[in-house]
Every structure is written in C-alpha cells, then in structure tokens.
Design a protein around this motif. Structure first.
Motif, PDB file in Angstrom:
ATOM      1  N   GLN A  50      -5.103  14.625  -4.689  1.00 58.54           N
ATOM      2  CA  GLN A  50      -4.032  14.048  -5.513  1.00 58.54           C
ATOM      3  C   GLN A  50      -2.847  13.611  -4.660  1.00 58.54           C
ATOM      4  O   GLN A  50      -2.230  12.590  -4.939  1.00 58.54           O
ATOM      5  N   MET A  51      -2.507  14.379  -3.643  1.00 62.80           N
ATOM      6  CA  MET A  51      -1.369  14.019  -2.797  1.00 62.80           C
ATOM      7  C   MET A  51      -1.706  12.849  -1.879  1.00 62.80           C
ATOM      8  O   MET A  51      -0.863  12.000  -1.605  1.00 62.80           O
ATOM      9  N   THR A  52      -2.955  12.793  -1.417  1.00 69.97           N
ATOM     10  CA  THR A  52      -3.356  11.686  -0.548  1.00 69.97           C
ATOM     11  C   THR A  52      -3.309  10.359  -1.299  1.00 69.97           C
ATOM     12  O   THR A  52      -2.864   9.351  -0.763  1.00 69.97           O
ATOM     13  N   PHE A  53      -3.766  10.352  -2.537  1.00 67.33           N
ATOM     14  CA  PHE A  53      -3.842   9.103  -3.303  1.00 67.33           C
ATOM     15  C   PHE A  53      -2.807   9.046  -4.418  1.00 67.33           C
ATOM     16  O   PHE A  53      -2.996   8.387  -5.439  1.00 67.33           O
ATOM     17  N   GLN A  54      -1.653   9.698  -4.214  1.00 69.98           N
ATOM     18  CA  GLN A  54      -0.623   9.782  -5.237  1.00 69.98           C
ATOM     19  C   GLN A  54      -0.050   8.430  -5.647  1.00 69.98           C
ATOM     20  O   GLN A  54       0.414   8.268  -6.772  1.00 69.98           O
ATOM     21  N   TRP A  55      -0.061   7.450  -4.785  1.00 64.11           N
ATOM     22  CA  TRP A  55       0.556   6.160  -5.087  1.00 64.11           C
ATOM     23  C   TRP A  55      -0.363   5.228  -5.866  1.00 64.11           C
ATOM     24  O   TRP A  55       0.049   4.146  -6.283  1.00 64.11           O
ATOM     25  N   LEU A  56      -1.598   5.627  -6.107  1.00 65.84           N
ATOM     26  CA  LEU A  56      -2.581   4.729  -6.708  1.00 65.84           C
ATOM     27  C   LEU A  56      -2.137   4.176  -8.060  1.00 65.84           C
ATOM     28  O   LEU A  56      -2.114   2.971  -8.268  1.00 65.84           O
ATOM     29  N   ARG A  57      -1.780   5.016  -9.007  1.00 64.79           N
ATOM     30  CA  ARG A  57      -1.436   4.534 -10.340  1.00 64.79           C
ATOM     31  C   ARG A  57      -0.162   3.694 -10.337  1.00 64.79           C
ATOM     32  O   ARG A  57      -0.036   2.740 -11.101  1.00 64.79           O
ATOM     33  N   GLU A  58       0.787   4.041  -9.498  1.00 63.08           N
ATOM     34  CA  GLU A  58       2.010   3.245  -9.414  1.00 63.08           C
ATOM     35  C   GLU A  58       1.695   1.841  -8.900  1.00 63.08           C
ATOM     36  O   GLU A  58       2.221   0.852  -9.404  1.00 63.08           O
ATOM     37  N   LEU A  59       0.810   1.745  -7.900  1.00 63.21           N
ATOM     38  CA  LEU A  59       0.445   0.431  -7.376  1.00 63.21           C
ATOM     39  C   LEU A  59      -0.383  -0.357  -8.394  1.00 63.21           C
ATOM     40  O   LEU A  59      -0.222  -1.569  -8.516  1.00 63.21           O
ATOM     41  N   LYS A  60      -1.242   0.323  -9.129  1.00 64.41           N
ATOM     42  CA  LYS A  60      -2.020  -0.367 -10.166  1.00 64.41           C
ATOM     43  C   LYS A  60      -1.096  -0.896 -11.263  1.00 64.41           C
ATOM     44  O   LYS A  60      -1.328  -1.963 -11.825  1.00 64.41           O
ATOM     45  N   ARG A  61      -0.050  -0.179 -11.556  1.00 63.39           N
ATOM     46  CA  ARG A  61       0.909  -0.606 -12.571  1.00 63.39           C
ATOM     47  C   ARG A  61       1.593  -1.900 -12.154  1.00 63.39           C
ATOM     48  O   ARG A  61       2.046  -2.680 -12.988  1.00 63.39           O
ATOM     49  N   ARG A  62       1.633  -2.153 -10.881  1.00 61.14           N
ATOM     50  CA  ARG A  62       2.290  -3.360 -10.374  1.00 61.14           C
ATOM     51  C   ARG A  62       1.328  -4.511 -10.139  1.00 61.14           C
ATOM     52  O   ARG A  62       1.697  -5.486  -9.506  1.00 61.14           O
ATOM     53  N   GLY A  63       0.073  -4.374 -10.584  1.00 56.56           N
ATOM     54  CA  GLY A  63      -0.815  -5.529 -10.530  1.00 56.56           C
ATOM     55  C   GLY A  63      -2.131  -5.364  -9.793  1.00 56.56           C
ATOM     56  O   GLY A  63      -2.966  -6.244  -9.878  1.00 56.56           O
ATOM     57  N   HIS A  64      -2.348  -4.287  -9.059  1.00 57.73           N
ATOM     58  CA  HIS A  64      -3.658  -4.094  -8.430  1.00 57.73           C
ATOM     59  C   HIS A  64      -4.703  -3.951  -9.531  1.00 57.73           C
ATOM     60  O   HIS A  64      -4.505  -3.207 -10.472  1.00 57.73           O
ATOM     61  N   ARG A  65      -5.798  -4.650  -9.425  1.00 56.28           N
ATOM     62  CA  ARG A  65      -6.868  -4.494 -10.419  1.00 56.28           C
ATOM     63  C   ARG A  65      -7.695  -3.257 -10.098  1.00 56.28           C
ATOM     64  O   ARG A  65      -7.797  -2.344 -10.900  1.00 56.28           O
ATOM     65  N   LEU A  66      -8.315  -3.289  -8.947  1.00 58.64           N
ATOM     66  CA  LEU A  66      -9.160  -2.189  -8.512  1.00 58.64           C
ATOM     67  C   LEU A  66      -8.724  -1.867  -7.085  1.00 58.64           C
ATOM     68  O   LEU A  66      -8.788  -2.727  -6.214  1.00 58.64           O
ATOM     69  N   ALA A  67      -8.252  -0.672  -6.856  1.00 59.04           N
ATOM     70  CA  ALA A  67      -7.692  -0.322  -5.563  1.00 59.04           C
ATOM     71  C   ALA A  67      -8.731   0.366  -4.680  1.00 59.04           C
ATOM     72  O   ALA A  67      -9.647   1.030  -5.173  1.00 59.04           O
ATOM     73  N   ARG A  68      -8.572   0.220  -3.394  1.00 58.71           N
ATOM     74  CA  ARG A  68      -9.403   0.865  -2.387  1.00 58.71           C
ATOM     75  C   ARG A  68      -8.494   1.569  -1.392  1.00 58.71           C
ATOM     76  O   ARG A  68      -7.379   1.128  -1.121  1.00 58.71           O
ATOM     77  N   GLY A  69      -8.990   2.655  -0.834  1.00 58.02           N
ATOM     78  CA  GLY A  69      -8.254   3.382   0.190  1.00 58.02           C
ATOM     79  C   GLY A  69      -8.703   2.930   1.564  1.00 58.02           C
ATOM     80  O   GLY A  69      -9.872   3.085   1.924  1.00 58.02           O
ATOM     81  N   ILE A  70      -7.801   2.354   2.342  1.00 58.40           N
ATOM     82  CA  ILE A  70      -8.105   1.885   3.694  1.00 58.40           C
ATOM     83  C   ILE A  70      -7.672   2.986   4.653  1.00 58.40           C
ATOM     84  O   ILE A  70      -6.473   3.216   4.830  1.00 58.40           O
ATOM     85  N   GLN A  71      -8.626   3.682   5.253  1.00 57.28           N
ATOM     86  CA  GLN A  71      -8.304   4.758   6.196  1.00 57.28           C
ATOM     87  C   GLN A  71      -8.214   4.193   7.596  1.00 57.28           C
ATOM     88  O   GLN A  71      -9.032   3.360   8.001  1.00 57.28           O
ATOM     89  N   PHE A  72      -7.203   4.654   8.337  1.00 62.07           N
ATOM     90  CA  PHE A  72      -7.038   4.218   9.723  1.00 62.07           C
ATOM     91  C   PHE A  72      -6.478   5.359  10.547  1.00 62.07           C
ATOM     92  O   PHE A  72      -5.948   6.327  10.011  1.00 62.07           O
ATOM     93  N   ARG A  73      -6.643   5.225  11.844  1.00 61.26           N
ATOM     94  CA  ARG A  73      -6.154   6.255  12.771  1.00 61.26           C
ATOM     95  C   ARG A  73      -5.195   5.619  13.765  1.00 61.26           C
ATOM     96  O   ARG A  73      -5.426   4.504  14.241  1.00 61.26           O
ATOM     97  N   ILE A  74      -4.118   6.341  14.045  1.00 56.97           N
ATOM     98  CA  ILE A  74      -3.186   5.928  15.085  1.00 56.97           C
ATOM     99  C   ILE A  74      -2.940   7.123  16.001  1.00 56.97           C
ATOM    100  O   ILE A  74      -3.244   8.259  15.643  1.00 56.97           O
ATOM    101  N   ASP A  75      -2.382   6.859  17.150  1.00 52.35           N
ATOM    102  CA  ASP A  75      -2.116   7.909  18.124  1.00 52.35           C
ATOM    103  C   ASP A  75      -1.093   8.905  17.566  1.00 52.35           C
ATOM    104  O   ASP A  75      -0.138   8.508  16.898  1.00 52.35           O
ATOM    105  N   ASP A  76      -1.298  10.190  17.882  1.00 56.68           N
ATOM    106  CA  ASP A  76      -0.396  11.244  17.403  1.00 56.68           C
ATOM    107  C   ASP A  76       1.047  11.037  17.844  1.00 56.68           C
ATOM    108  O   ASP A  76       1.978  11.455  17.165  1.00 56.68           O
ATOM    109  N   THR A  77       1.253  10.414  18.989  1.00 54.05           N
ATOM    110  CA  THR A  77       2.606  10.276  19.538  1.00 54.05           C
ATOM    111  C   THR A  77       3.321   8.995  19.090  1.00 54.05           C
ATOM    112  O   THR A  77       4.476   8.787  19.434  1.00 54.05           O
ATOM    113  N   GLU A  78       2.650   8.167  18.316  1.00 57.49           N
ATOM    114  CA  GLU A  78       3.269   6.920  17.867  1.00 57.49           C
ATOM    115  C   GLU A  78       4.400   7.203  16.874  1.00 57.49           C
ATOM    116  O   GLU A  78       4.288   8.064  16.008  1.00 57.49           O
ATOM    117  N   ALA A  79       5.489   6.474  17.012  1.00 62.84           N
ATOM    118  CA  ALA A  79       6.645   6.659  16.128  1.00 62.84           C
ATOM    119  C   ALA A  79       6.384   6.035  14.763  1.00 62.84           C
ATOM    120  O   ALA A  79       5.912   4.900  14.655  1.00 62.84           O
TER     121      ALA A  79
END
Length: 170
Positions: A50-79
């Motif tokens: 629930q915490m990972t995808f907490q923004w889903l319904r808010e974004l759907k309310r603004r016009g997303h039809r069907l949302a997908r989660g795009i997972q990505f990785r960045i370096d631990d030290t990146e600001a």
C-alpha cells in the motif's frame, strides 16, 4: 542499488521502455530552496504494498486510465529529494531516502524526486498493479466527504451531483 517505482499510464509503457522516463517540469514549493524544478516522481519499493503504490488512485483521478508501476534502480549515493507532497523536500542520498521513508511515522504522501531523467537501461521492469491501491484527494481523506472537484477532472460532474444530493438530504 536503490529501487524505486514510478507510476505511469499504460499507454506510455512502450515509449518508456525504449527511451526511459522523462524528467518533467513542476512548480517548486519554495522559490529559494535547492529543490529541483525538473525530475521524476517516485516512491521507494518497500515491503508494504500500500505504501509503495500509494499514489495510484490519486494519479488515476487525474486521468490515468490504466496505470503501471515502472521499477528502476539508481546508485545508493545519488542525490534525490524527499518530502511530503505539500512541503519543501529535503536533499539526501537515495539510500537515506529509503531509510527516511521506512522510519516515517506516516509515510502516506511522501514522494521522492530524482532530479534527472531515468535511462532505459536503469529500468528493471514494468509491473501490472491492482488499480485500487492508494488514497484519493489527500492521505487522510478516508471516511471524510470528498473535496469539491475541479471542472475538467475525471468524473467531476458525477461527484459534484453526489455531493449536492448528500447536502440536500439531511
């Protein structure tokens, strides 16, 4: 490597796989901060779904039809910048932002901003997610009357009629 998820409209997934996630422009809350004016909004991938995808319904309310989660990785030290959606974000490393998210008393409404575009090679996968996760309007809105919808929002006229009907029938 820190793992984050960006929620995007399903119609954009093939473009994102080819070219990555674009950094979008947004209005910073405080003009005199070091907060970025462009970036990719995301949330750390944590054990609490629930915490990972907490923004889903808010974004759907603004016009997303069907949302997908795009997972990505960045370096631990990146600001990155992390903060509540209506407050000035703090700058810290990606690893520190995940710790901050996990240690927050109430992580609802927290968001991470990566101040650059995410390259296609950094994307680790696209997830299909249940379309009912998350909150609408604001994190503590559950059980309270909805906010008056802005004209042009998805289902705004239907919601206005429902609110008016409830106010008429005491």
């Amino acid at each position: 490597m820190a793992t984050f998820v960006h929620i995007a409209d399903e119609r954009l997934t093939s473009r994102i796989l080819r070219g990555g996630i674009r950094a979008t422009e947004f209005e910073a809350r405080a003009r005199d901060t070091a907060a970025p004016r462009r970036g990719v909004f995301c949330v750390p991938v944590v054990a609490n779904f629930q915490m990972t995808f907490q923004w889903l319904r808010e974004l759907k309310r603004r016009g997303h039809r069907l949302a997908r989660g795009i997972q990505f990785r960045i370096d631990d030290t990146e600001a990155v910048f992390i903060g509540h959606y209506n407050q000035v974000p703090q700058e810290m490393t990606a690893a520190q932002s995940i710790a901050f998210f996990l240690q927050a008393e109430d992580p609802r409404g927290l968001q991470v901003v990566v101040p650059r575009a995410i390259a296609a090679r950094e994307i680790t996968g696209i997830r299909s997610i249940p379309q009912v996760a998350g909150w609408r309007f604001y994190p503590a809105a559950k059980g309270r009357p909805p906010l008056w919808p802005i004209a042009g929002e998805t289902n705004a006229s239907r919601l206005r009629r429902r609110i008016e009907q409830v106010n008429k029938d005491p």
